[in-house]
Design an enzyme around this catalytic site. Structure first.
Site, PDB file in Angstrom:
ATOM      1  N   ARG A 179      -8.889  12.155  12.438  1.00 28.60           N
ATOM      2  CA  ARG A 179      -7.532  11.936  12.476  1.00 28.60           C
ATOM      3  C   ARG A 179      -6.752  13.142  12.370  1.00 28.60           C
ATOM      4  NH1 ARG A 179      -5.422   6.977   8.998  1.00 28.60           N
ATOM      5  NH2 ARG A 179      -3.704   7.296  10.304  1.00 28.60           N
ATOM      6  N   LYS A 206       0.614  -1.264  -0.152  1.00 27.08           N
ATOM      7  CA  LYS A 206      -0.040   0.021   0.051  1.00 27.08           C
ATOM      8  C   LYS A 206       0.879   1.395   0.081  1.00 27.08           C
ATOM      9  CE  LYS A 206      -2.866   0.542   3.620  1.00 27.08           C
ATOM     10  NZ  LYS A 206      -2.579   1.803   4.264  1.00 27.08           N
ATOM     11  N   SER A 207       1.928   1.302   0.793  1.00 22.50           N
ATOM     12  CA  SER A 207       2.626   2.613   0.981  1.00 22.50           C
ATOM     13  C   SER A 207       3.401   2.884  -0.291  1.00 22.50           C
ATOM     14  CB  SER A 207       3.797   2.353   1.949  1.00 22.50           C
ATOM     15  OG  SER A 207       3.209   2.050   3.223  1.00 22.50           O
ATOM     16  N   ASP A 258       1.814  -1.174  12.035  1.00 23.24           N
ATOM     17  CA  ASP A 258       0.450  -1.619  11.561  1.00 23.24           C
ATOM     18  C   ASP A 258       0.197  -3.048  11.642  1.00 23.24           C
ATOM     19  OD1 ASP A 258      -0.083   0.857  10.471  1.00 23.24           O
ATOM     20  OD2 ASP A 258       0.840   0.189   8.377  1.00 23.24           O
ATOM     21  N   ARG A 267      -6.487   2.024  17.939  1.00 18.50           N
ATOM     22  CA  ARG A 267      -6.341   0.503  17.881  1.00 18.50           C
ATOM     23  C   ARG A 267      -6.124  -0.196  19.036  1.00 18.50           C
ATOM     24  NH1 ARG A 267      -3.138   0.326  11.866  1.00 18.50           N
ATOM     25  NH2 ARG A 267      -5.104   0.252  10.771  1.00 18.50           N
TER      26      ARG A 267
HETATM   27  C1  S3P Z   1       2.450   4.744   6.141  1.00 15.98           C
HETATM   28  C2  S3P Z   1       2.992   5.241   7.328  1.00 15.98           C
HETATM   29  C3  S3P Z   1       2.494   4.649   8.830  1.00 15.98           C
HETATM   30  C4  S3P Z   1       1.480   3.467   8.616  1.00 15.98           C
HETATM   31  C5  S3P Z   1       0.473   3.558   7.389  1.00 15.98           C
HETATM   32  C6  S3P Z   1       1.312   3.888   6.207  1.00 15.98           C
HETATM   33  C7  S3P Z   1       3.194   5.236   4.795  1.00 15.98           C
HETATM   34  O1  S3P Z   1       1.777   5.735   9.098  1.00 15.98           O
HETATM   35  O2  S3P Z   1       0.820   3.466   9.698  1.00 15.98           O
HETATM   36  O3  S3P Z   1      -0.362   2.593   7.206  1.00 15.98           O
HETATM   37  O4  S3P Z   1       2.782   4.772   3.788  1.00 15.98           O
HETATM   38  O5  S3P Z   1       3.817   6.193   4.930  1.00 15.98           O
HETATM   39  P1  S3P Z   1       2.396   7.037  10.148  1.00 15.98           P
HETATM   40  O6  S3P Z   1       3.170   7.784   9.382  1.00 15.98           O
HETATM   41  O7  S3P Z   1       1.219   7.769  10.731  1.00 15.98           O
HETATM   42  O8  S3P Z   1       3.278   6.066  11.352  1.00 15.98           O
END
Ligand code: S3P
Length: 448
Positions: A129, A28-29, A327, A358
Protein backbone atom coordinates in the site's frame (compact mmCIF):
# COMPACT_ATOMS: atom_id res chain seq x y z
CA UNK A 1 1.75 -9.07 13.70
CA UNK A 2 2.91 -9.53 10.15
CA UNK A 3 0.41 -11.95 8.76
CA UNK A 4 -0.51 -15.48 9.64
CA UNK A 5 0.91 -18.72 8.37
CA UNK A 6 -2.11 -20.91 7.86
CA UNK A 7 -5.05 -19.76 5.75
CA UNK A 8 -8.46 -20.61 7.22
CA UNK A 9 -10.91 -21.34 4.38
CA UNK A 10 -14.52 -20.75 5.42
CA UNK A 11 -17.85 -21.64 3.81
CA UNK A 12 -21.24 -19.96 4.09
CA UNK A 13 -24.41 -21.76 3.00
CA UNK A 14 -28.00 -20.77 2.40
CA UNK A 15 -29.48 -19.99 5.82
CA UNK A 16 -32.87 -19.80 7.45
CA UNK A 17 -34.06 -16.44 8.77
CA UNK A 18 -31.50 -14.54 10.86
CA UNK A 19 -32.87 -13.35 14.17
CA UNK A 20 -31.70 -11.92 17.48
CA UNK A 21 -29.44 -9.14 18.69
CA UNK A 22 -26.01 -8.48 17.16
CA UNK A 23 -23.64 -6.92 19.71
CA UNK A 24 -20.95 -5.35 17.53
CA UNK A 25 -17.43 -4.77 18.91
CA UNK A 26 -15.73 -1.38 19.28
CA UNK A 27 -14.99 0.97 16.43
CA UNK A 28 -11.61 0.32 14.82
CA UNK A 29 -10.87 3.95 13.92
CA UNK A 30 -11.70 5.20 17.41
CA UNK A 31 -9.80 2.32 19.07
CA UNK A 32 -6.54 3.18 17.23
CA UNK A 33 -6.95 6.85 18.09
CA UNK A 34 -7.70 6.15 21.78
CA UNK A 35 -4.39 4.33 22.14
CA UNK A 36 -2.35 6.88 20.19
CA UNK A 37 -3.87 9.95 21.85
CA UNK A 38 -3.61 8.21 25.23
CA UNK A 39 0.11 7.68 24.55
CA UNK A 40 0.54 11.37 23.67
CA UNK A 41 -1.25 12.59 26.79
CA UNK A 42 -0.10 13.27 30.30
CA UNK A 43 -1.69 10.91 32.84
CA UNK A 44 -3.68 7.72 32.56
CA UNK A 45 -6.26 7.31 29.81
CA UNK A 46 -8.91 4.70 30.59
CA UNK A 47 -10.58 2.98 27.65
CA UNK A 48 -13.64 0.75 27.61
CA UNK A 49 -15.01 -1.08 24.59
CA UNK A 50 -11.64 -1.15 22.82
CA UNK A 51 -11.73 -3.34 19.71
CA UNK A 52 -9.40 -6.24 20.42
CA UNK A 53 -8.78 -6.98 16.75
CA UNK A 54 -5.28 -7.65 15.48
CA UNK A 55 -4.98 -4.20 13.88
CA UNK A 56 -5.60 -2.43 17.17
CA UNK A 57 -3.43 -4.85 19.18
CA UNK A 58 -0.57 -4.02 16.79
CA UNK A 59 -1.10 -0.31 17.56
CA UNK A 60 -1.07 -1.10 21.31
CA UNK A 61 2.28 -2.86 20.90
CA UNK A 62 3.61 0.07 18.87
CA UNK A 63 2.63 2.56 21.57
CA UNK A 64 4.57 0.47 24.10
CA UNK A 65 7.57 0.52 21.75
CA UNK A 66 7.43 4.35 21.75
CA UNK A 67 7.46 4.41 25.55
CA UNK A 68 3.82 4.46 26.68
CA UNK A 69 2.57 2.01 29.29
CA UNK A 70 -0.37 0.16 27.77
CA UNK A 71 -2.22 -2.36 29.94
CA UNK A 72 -5.22 -4.60 29.41
CA UNK A 73 -7.44 -4.92 32.49
CA UNK A 74 -10.29 -7.04 31.12
CA UNK A 75 -12.20 -7.55 27.89
CA UNK A 76 -12.16 -4.19 26.11
CA UNK A 77 -10.86 -2.45 29.27
CA UNK A 78 -7.45 -0.87 28.77
CA UNK A 79 -5.34 1.92 30.21
CA UNK A 80 -2.58 3.98 28.63
CA UNK A 81 -0.03 5.90 30.68
CA UNK A 82 1.01 8.58 28.22
CA UNK A 83 4.37 10.24 27.72
CA UNK A 84 2.98 13.62 26.58
CA UNK A 85 3.28 15.45 23.25
CA UNK A 86 6.90 15.20 22.07
CA UNK A 87 7.64 12.56 24.72
CA UNK A 88 7.97 9.45 22.53
CA UNK A 89 11.22 7.53 22.93
CA UNK A 90 12.95 5.89 19.98
CA UNK A 91 11.75 2.31 19.45
CA UNK A 92 14.41 -0.36 19.87
CA UNK A 93 13.12 -2.46 16.98
CA UNK A 94 11.05 -2.37 13.80
CA UNK A 95 7.38 -1.37 14.30
CA UNK A 96 5.16 -4.06 12.76
CA UNK A 97 1.68 -2.74 12.01
CA UNK A 98 0.44 -6.04 10.60
CA UNK A 99 -2.50 -5.46 8.21
CA UNK A 100 -3.32 -1.94 9.39
CA UNK A 101 -3.05 1.09 7.11
CA UNK A 102 -4.66 3.22 9.79
CA UNK A 103 -2.17 2.04 12.41
CA UNK A 104 0.96 2.66 10.37
CA UNK A 105 -0.12 5.97 8.85
CA UNK A 106 -1.31 7.50 12.12
CA UNK A 107 1.76 6.34 14.03
CA UNK A 108 4.08 7.73 11.35
CA UNK A 109 2.34 11.07 11.82
CA UNK A 110 2.54 10.86 15.60
CA UNK A 111 6.36 10.36 15.58
CA UNK A 112 7.28 12.51 12.55
CA UNK A 113 7.87 15.72 14.50
CA UNK A 114 10.04 14.19 17.23
CA UNK A 115 13.82 13.78 16.73
CA UNK A 116 14.03 10.01 16.40
CA UNK A 117 14.16 7.29 13.79
CA UNK A 118 11.63 4.48 13.43
CA UNK A 119 11.29 1.74 10.86
CA UNK A 120 7.83 0.42 9.95
CA UNK A 121 6.68 -2.77 8.27
CA UNK A 122 3.54 -4.86 7.92
CA UNK A 123 2.07 -7.94 6.29
CA UNK A 124 2.09 -8.68 2.54
CA UNK A 125 -1.07 -6.58 2.05
CA UNK A 126 0.23 -3.53 3.94
CA UNK A 127 3.61 -3.73 2.20
CA UNK A 128 1.83 -3.16 -1.12
CA UNK A 129 0.00 0.00 0.00
CA UNK A 130 1.17 3.55 -0.81
CA UNK A 131 2.71 5.53 2.05
CA UNK A 132 3.70 8.57 -0.06
CA UNK A 133 0.28 10.12 0.61
CA UNK A 134 1.39 10.43 4.25
CA UNK A 135 5.15 10.91 3.92
CA UNK A 136 4.73 13.77 1.38
CA UNK A 137 2.95 16.06 3.87
CA UNK A 138 5.16 14.82 6.74
CA UNK A 139 8.18 15.99 4.71
CA UNK A 140 6.77 19.54 4.89
CA UNK A 141 7.16 19.37 8.69
CA UNK A 142 10.82 18.41 8.11
CA UNK A 143 10.54 14.61 8.45
CA UNK A 144 12.33 12.32 6.01
CA UNK A 145 11.18 8.90 4.84
CA UNK A 146 13.13 6.14 3.13
CA UNK A 147 11.05 3.29 1.82
CA UNK A 148 10.83 0.81 -1.01
CA UNK A 149 9.99 1.77 -4.59
CA UNK A 150 6.63 3.54 -4.84
CA UNK A 151 6.78 4.62 -1.19
CA UNK A 152 6.16 1.10 0.11
CA UNK A 153 6.99 -0.48 3.48
CA UNK A 154 9.36 -1.36 5.04
CA UNK A 155 10.06 2.30 5.53
CA UNK A 156 12.25 4.32 7.86
CA UNK A 157 11.02 7.69 9.05
CA UNK A 158 13.47 10.21 10.50
CA UNK A 159 11.46 12.63 12.61
CA UNK A 160 12.05 16.37 12.30
CA UNK A 161 14.35 17.75 15.03
CA UNK A 162 13.09 21.27 14.41
CA UNK A 163 9.57 20.87 12.95
CA UNK A 164 7.74 23.63 11.09
CA UNK A 165 3.96 24.02 10.99
CA UNK A 166 2.31 23.15 7.70
CA UNK A 167 -0.57 24.22 5.44
CA UNK A 168 -1.71 21.31 3.28
CA UNK A 169 -4.65 20.42 1.06
CA UNK A 170 -5.09 16.65 0.95
CA UNK A 171 -5.00 15.40 -2.67
CA UNK A 172 -7.10 12.31 -1.86
CA UNK A 173 -10.12 12.05 0.45
CA UNK A 174 -8.43 10.23 3.33
CA UNK A 175 -8.99 10.42 7.06
CA UNK A 176 -5.71 8.60 7.55
CA UNK A 177 -3.77 11.32 5.74
CA UNK A 178 -5.65 14.10 7.53
CA UNK A 179 -5.08 12.40 10.89
CA UNK A 180 -1.37 11.77 10.29
CA UNK A 181 -0.92 15.50 9.62
CA UNK A 182 -2.92 16.52 12.71
CA UNK A 183 -0.93 14.14 14.91
CA UNK A 184 2.36 15.47 13.49
CA UNK A 185 1.11 19.02 14.04
CA UNK A 186 0.82 18.35 17.77
CA UNK A 187 4.59 18.68 18.18
CA UNK A 188 5.15 21.51 15.69
CA UNK A 189 5.06 25.11 16.93
CA UNK A 190 2.28 27.41 15.70
CA UNK A 191 -0.76 26.61 13.60
CA UNK A 192 -1.01 23.75 11.14
CA UNK A 193 -3.86 23.88 8.64
CA UNK A 194 -5.27 20.87 6.77
CA UNK A 195 -7.84 21.41 4.06
CA UNK A 196 -9.95 18.54 2.77
CA UNK A 197 -12.16 19.08 -0.25
CA UNK A 198 -14.47 16.20 0.67
CA UNK A 199 -15.19 15.58 4.34
CA UNK A 200 -13.86 12.28 5.70
CA UNK A 201 -14.46 10.64 9.09
CA UNK A 202 -13.92 13.22 11.80
CA UNK A 203 -12.93 11.07 14.79
CA UNK A 204 -9.47 12.65 15.05
CA UNK A 205 -10.92 16.14 15.21
CA UNK A 206 -13.51 15.17 17.84
CA UNK A 207 -11.01 13.24 19.95
CA UNK A 208 -8.15 15.76 19.72
CA UNK A 209 -10.54 18.36 21.07
CA UNK A 210 -11.65 15.94 23.78
CA UNK A 211 -8.02 15.43 24.85
CA UNK A 212 -7.55 19.22 25.10
CA UNK A 213 -6.03 20.29 21.78
CA UNK A 214 -7.06 23.65 20.33
CA UNK A 215 -8.61 22.68 17.02
CA UNK A 216 -11.14 24.48 14.86
CA UNK A 217 -13.00 23.43 11.73
CA UNK A 218 -14.20 26.01 9.25
CA UNK A 219 -16.24 25.28 6.14
CA UNK A 220 -14.73 27.26 3.26
CA UNK A 221 -15.16 27.29 -0.52
CA UNK A 222 -12.10 25.01 -0.73
CA UNK A 223 -13.60 22.48 1.69
CA UNK A 224 -13.20 21.80 5.41
CA UNK A 225 -10.31 23.78 6.84
CA UNK A 226 -8.97 22.28 10.06
CA UNK A 227 -6.58 24.36 12.17
CA UNK A 228 -4.60 22.91 15.06
CA UNK A 229 -2.41 24.87 17.42
CA UNK A 230 0.79 22.93 18.13
CA UNK A 231 2.40 21.97 21.44
CA UNK A 232 -0.73 21.61 23.56
CA UNK A 233 -0.64 19.61 26.74
CA UNK A 234 -2.97 16.73 26.02
CA UNK A 235 -4.73 15.52 29.13
CA UNK A 236 -5.59 11.86 29.74
CA UNK A 237 -9.27 11.02 29.23
CA UNK A 238 -11.82 8.32 29.85
CA UNK A 239 -12.88 6.97 26.46
CA UNK A 240 -15.93 4.76 25.87
CA UNK A 241 -15.40 3.41 22.36
CA UNK A 242 -18.72 3.17 20.48
CA UNK A 243 -19.54 0.13 18.30
CA UNK A 244 -18.14 -0.04 14.78
CA UNK A 245 -20.70 0.87 12.07
CA UNK A 246 -18.43 -0.73 9.45
CA UNK A 247 -18.59 -4.07 11.28
CA UNK A 248 -22.33 -3.67 11.89
CA UNK A 249 -22.72 -3.49 8.11
CA UNK A 250 -22.15 -7.26 7.78
CA UNK A 251 -25.03 -8.58 9.92
CA UNK A 252 -27.25 -5.72 8.69
CA UNK A 253 -26.64 -6.59 5.03
CA UNK A 254 -26.98 -10.31 5.78
CA UNK A 255 -30.44 -9.71 7.30
CA UNK A 256 -31.45 -7.72 4.21
CA UNK A 257 -30.71 -10.62 1.84
CA UNK A 258 -31.64 -13.72 3.91
CA UNK A 259 -35.43 -14.30 3.60
CA UNK A 260 -37.46 -13.87 6.79
CA UNK A 261 -34.69 -12.18 8.78
CA UNK A 262 -35.42 -9.74 11.59
CA UNK A 263 -32.46 -8.59 13.69
CA UNK A 264 -31.54 -5.76 16.03
CA UNK A 265 -28.12 -4.12 16.03
CA UNK A 266 -27.78 -1.79 19.04
CA UNK A 267 -25.70 1.38 19.14
CA UNK A 268 -24.77 1.85 15.48
CA UNK A 269 -23.05 5.17 14.77
CA UNK A 270 -25.07 7.75 12.90
CA UNK A 271 -22.07 10.07 12.56
CA UNK A 272 -22.67 11.63 9.12
CA UNK A 273 -19.03 11.01 8.17
CA UNK A 274 -19.62 7.26 8.64
CA UNK A 275 -23.25 6.43 7.85
CA UNK A 276 -23.38 6.57 4.02
CA UNK A 277 -24.14 2.85 3.74
CA UNK A 278 -27.29 3.15 5.82
CA UNK A 279 -28.57 6.08 3.73
CA UNK A 280 -27.89 4.02 0.60
CA UNK A 281 -29.62 0.89 1.89
CA UNK A 282 -32.74 2.89 2.76
CA UNK A 283 -32.72 4.37 -0.76
CA UNK A 284 -32.58 0.81 -2.11
CA UNK A 285 -35.78 0.06 -0.22
CA UNK A 286 -34.34 -1.65 2.86
CA UNK A 287 -36.54 -1.93 5.95
CA UNK A 288 -34.33 -0.38 8.63
CA UNK A 289 -35.78 1.38 11.67
CA UNK A 290 -33.45 3.75 13.54
CA UNK A 291 -34.64 3.42 17.14
CA UNK A 292 -33.60 5.18 20.39
CA UNK A 293 -31.31 7.83 18.91
CA UNK A 294 -28.81 9.01 21.55
CA UNK A 295 -25.15 9.78 22.15
CA UNK A 296 -22.57 7.13 23.16
CA UNK A 297 -18.84 7.73 23.51
CA UNK A 298 -19.28 11.17 21.93
CA UNK A 299 -20.92 9.73 18.78
CA UNK A 300 -24.58 9.91 17.73
CA UNK A 301 -25.92 6.33 17.70
CA UNK A 302 -29.20 4.47 17.16
CA UNK A 303 -30.43 0.88 17.56
CA UNK A 304 -31.13 -0.60 14.14
CA UNK A 305 -34.02 -2.99 13.58
CA UNK A 306 -33.44 -4.63 10.21
CA UNK A 307 -36.03 -6.75 8.41
CA UNK A 308 -35.88 -8.67 5.14
CA UNK A 309 -38.41 -7.54 2.55
CA UNK A 310 -37.09 -9.06 -0.66
CA UNK A 311 -37.90 -5.84 -2.50
CA UNK A 312 -34.50 -4.15 -2.81
CA UNK A 313 -33.81 -2.21 -5.98
CA UNK A 314 -30.53 -1.08 -7.55
CA UNK A 315 -29.62 2.60 -7.35
CA UNK A 316 -26.88 4.99 -8.39
CA UNK A 317 -24.82 5.87 -5.31
CA UNK A 318 -23.80 9.56 -5.40
CA UNK A 319 -19.99 9.79 -5.70
CA UNK A 320 -19.89 12.53 -3.04
CA UNK A 321 -21.15 9.94 -0.55
CA UNK A 322 -18.10 7.71 -1.10
CA UNK A 323 -15.98 8.94 1.81
CA UNK A 324 -18.78 8.30 4.30
CA UNK A 325 -19.07 4.63 3.28
CA UNK A 326 -15.68 3.84 1.79
CA UNK A 327 -15.24 0.59 3.74
CA UNK A 328 -18.79 -0.55 3.00
CA UNK A 329 -18.71 -0.83 -0.82
CA UNK A 330 -17.71 -4.53 -0.77
CA UNK A 331 -20.76 -5.53 1.29
CA UNK A 332 -22.97 -3.06 -0.59
CA UNK A 333 -22.03 -4.81 -3.82
CA UNK A 334 -23.25 -8.06 -2.24
CA UNK A 335 -26.62 -6.46 -1.42
CA UNK A 336 -26.66 -5.02 -4.96
CA UNK A 337 -26.23 -8.54 -6.38
CA UNK A 338 -29.39 -9.58 -4.49
CA UNK A 339 -31.40 -6.49 -5.55
CA UNK A 340 -33.51 -5.98 -8.68
CA UNK A 341 -31.78 -3.85 -11.31
CA UNK A 342 -28.41 -2.20 -11.51
CA UNK A 343 -26.38 -0.52 -8.78
CA UNK A 344 -23.82 2.01 -9.97
CA UNK A 345 -20.96 2.95 -7.65
CA UNK A 346 -18.85 5.81 -9.02
CA UNK A 347 -16.02 7.81 -7.49
CA UNK A 348 -14.64 4.74 -5.73
CA UNK A 349 -11.03 4.52 -6.95
CA UNK A 350 -9.75 4.71 -3.36
CA UNK A 351 -11.04 1.12 -3.08
CA UNK A 352 -8.10 0.06 -5.25
CA UNK A 353 -5.56 0.92 -2.50
CA UNK A 354 -7.27 -0.63 0.52
CA UNK A 355 -6.22 -3.93 2.16
CA UNK A 356 -6.70 -5.30 -1.37
CA UNK A 357 -7.84 -3.81 -4.69
CA UNK A 358 -11.46 -4.09 -3.56
CA UNK A 359 -13.01 -3.28 -6.95
CA UNK A 360 -11.07 -6.13 -8.52
CA UNK A 361 -11.59 -8.54 -5.61
CA UNK A 362 -15.37 -7.98 -5.55
CA UNK A 363 -15.73 -8.04 -9.33
CA UNK A 364 -13.87 -11.35 -9.72
CA UNK A 365 -15.68 -13.02 -6.81
CA UNK A 366 -19.14 -11.82 -7.86
CA UNK A 367 -18.52 -13.02 -11.42
CA UNK A 368 -17.50 -16.42 -10.07
CA UNK A 369 -20.86 -16.50 -8.24
CA UNK A 370 -22.77 -15.79 -11.46
CA UNK A 371 -23.26 -12.03 -11.08
CA UNK A 372 -22.62 -9.67 -14.01
CA UNK A 373 -20.27 -6.82 -13.09
CA UNK A 374 -18.69 -3.90 -14.92
CA UNK A 375 -15.75 -1.88 -13.68
CA UNK A 376 -13.33 0.84 -14.61
CA UNK A 377 -10.61 2.56 -12.60
CA UNK A 378 -13.12 4.58 -10.55
CA UNK A 379 -16.39 2.63 -10.93
CA UNK A 380 -18.08 -0.62 -9.96
CA UNK A 381 -21.42 -1.57 -11.49
CA UNK A 382 -23.35 -4.62 -10.27
CA UNK A 383 -26.28 -6.07 -12.22
CA UNK A 384 -28.58 -7.45 -9.55
CA UNK A 385 -30.29 -10.82 -9.84
CA UNK A 386 -33.03 -10.15 -7.29
CA UNK A 387 -33.77 -11.99 -4.03
CA UNK A 388 -32.64 -15.61 -4.27
CA UNK A 389 -31.12 -15.02 -7.71
CA UNK A 390 -27.40 -15.41 -6.97
CA UNK A 391 -26.06 -18.85 -7.87
CA UNK A 392 -22.88 -18.96 -5.73
CA UNK A 393 -21.02 -22.27 -5.68
CA UNK A 394 -17.62 -20.59 -5.99
CA UNK A 395 -14.44 -20.13 -4.01
CA UNK A 396 -13.58 -16.43 -3.72
CA UNK A 397 -10.06 -15.07 -3.15
CA UNK A 398 -9.74 -12.77 -0.16
CA UNK A 399 -6.27 -11.26 -0.79
CA UNK A 400 -5.60 -10.79 2.96
CA UNK A 401 -8.65 -8.47 3.15
CA UNK A 402 -11.06 -8.91 6.09
CA UNK A 403 -13.90 -7.03 4.41
CA UNK A 404 -13.69 -9.10 1.23
CA UNK A 405 -13.84 -12.28 3.32
CA UNK A 406 -16.88 -11.14 5.33
CA UNK A 407 -18.67 -9.81 2.23
CA UNK A 408 -18.53 -13.12 0.36
CA UNK A 409 -19.51 -15.05 3.48
CA UNK A 410 -22.59 -12.81 3.77
CA UNK A 411 -23.42 -13.50 0.11
CA UNK A 412 -23.09 -17.24 0.75
CA UNK A 413 -25.95 -17.06 3.29
CA UNK A 414 -28.36 -16.05 0.50
CA UNK A 415 -26.86 -17.74 -2.58
CA UNK A 416 -28.32 -20.96 -3.95
CA UNK A 417 -25.04 -22.86 -3.57
CA UNK A 418 -22.44 -22.43 -0.79
CA UNK A 419 -19.68 -19.85 -1.16
CA UNK A 420 -16.19 -20.51 0.19
CA UNK A 421 -13.56 -17.87 0.92
CA UNK A 422 -9.97 -19.06 0.58
CA UNK A 423 -8.94 -17.42 3.85
CA UNK A 424 -11.11 -16.19 6.71
CA UNK A 425 -8.14 -15.49 9.01
CA UNK A 426 -7.94 -11.74 8.16
CA UNK A 427 -11.42 -11.27 9.69
CA UNK A 428 -9.63 -11.21 13.06
CA UNK A 429 -8.04 -7.86 12.17
CA UNK A 430 -11.31 -5.97 12.63
CA UNK A 431 -14.14 -8.32 13.75
CA UNK A 432 -12.67 -11.21 15.76
CA UNK A 433 -16.11 -12.40 16.95
CA UNK A 434 -17.71 -12.37 13.48
CA UNK A 435 -18.05 -16.14 13.11
CA UNK A 436 -19.74 -16.79 16.48
CA UNK A 437 -21.91 -13.67 16.27
CA UNK A 438 -23.23 -14.62 12.82
CA UNK A 439 -23.78 -18.25 13.87
CA UNK A 440 -25.83 -17.13 16.87
CA UNK A 441 -28.06 -15.10 14.52
CA UNK A 442 -28.64 -18.32 12.57
CA UNK A 443 -26.03 -18.04 9.82
CA UNK A 444 -24.78 -21.27 8.38
CA UNK A 445 -21.07 -20.60 8.54
CA UNK A 446 -18.28 -23.08 9.03
CA UNK A 447 -14.57 -23.53 8.58
CA UNK A 448 -14.16 -25.47 5.35
C1 S3P B 1 -9.72 5.07 8.40
C2 S3P B 1 -9.80 5.76 7.23
C3 S3P B 1 -10.17 5.15 5.94
C4 S3P B 1 -10.76 3.75 6.13
C5 S3P B 1 -10.02 2.93 7.14
C6 S3P B 1 -10.02 3.63 8.48
C7 S3P B 1 -9.34 5.81 9.62
O1 S3P B 1 -9.00 5.02 5.16
O2 S3P B 1 -10.79 3.08 4.90
O3 S3P B 1 -10.59 1.66 7.28
O4 S3P B 1 -9.51 5.26 10.74
O5 S3P B 1 -8.88 6.95 9.51
P1 S3P B 1 -8.50 6.24 4.20
O6 S3P B 1 -8.07 7.34 5.05
O7 S3P B 1 -7.37 5.64 3.41
O8 S3P B 1 -9.69 6.55 3.35
Amino acid sequence: MSGHDTPIPMTASQSGPLSGVAEIPGDKSISHRSLILGALSVGETKITGLLEGEDVLDTARAMRAFGAEVTQHGTGRWSVHGVGVGGFSEPADVIDCGNSGTGVRLIMGAMATTAMTATFTGDASLRKRPMGRVTDPLALFGAQAYGRKGGRLPMTVVGAADPRPVRYTTPVPSAQVKSAILLAALNAPGETVVIEREPTRDHSERMLRGFGARLSVERTAEGNQITLLGRPELVAQTVAVPRDPSSAAFPVCAALIVPGSDITVPGVSQNPTRNGLYTTLVEMGADIAFENPREEGGEPVADLRVRFTGALKGISVPPERAASMIDEYPVLSVVAACAEGTTVMRGVKELRVKESDRIDAMARGLEACGVRVEEDEDTLIVHGLGAGGVLGGATCAVHLDHRIAMSFLVLGLAARKPITVDDGAPIATSFPIFEGLMQRLGASLRRA
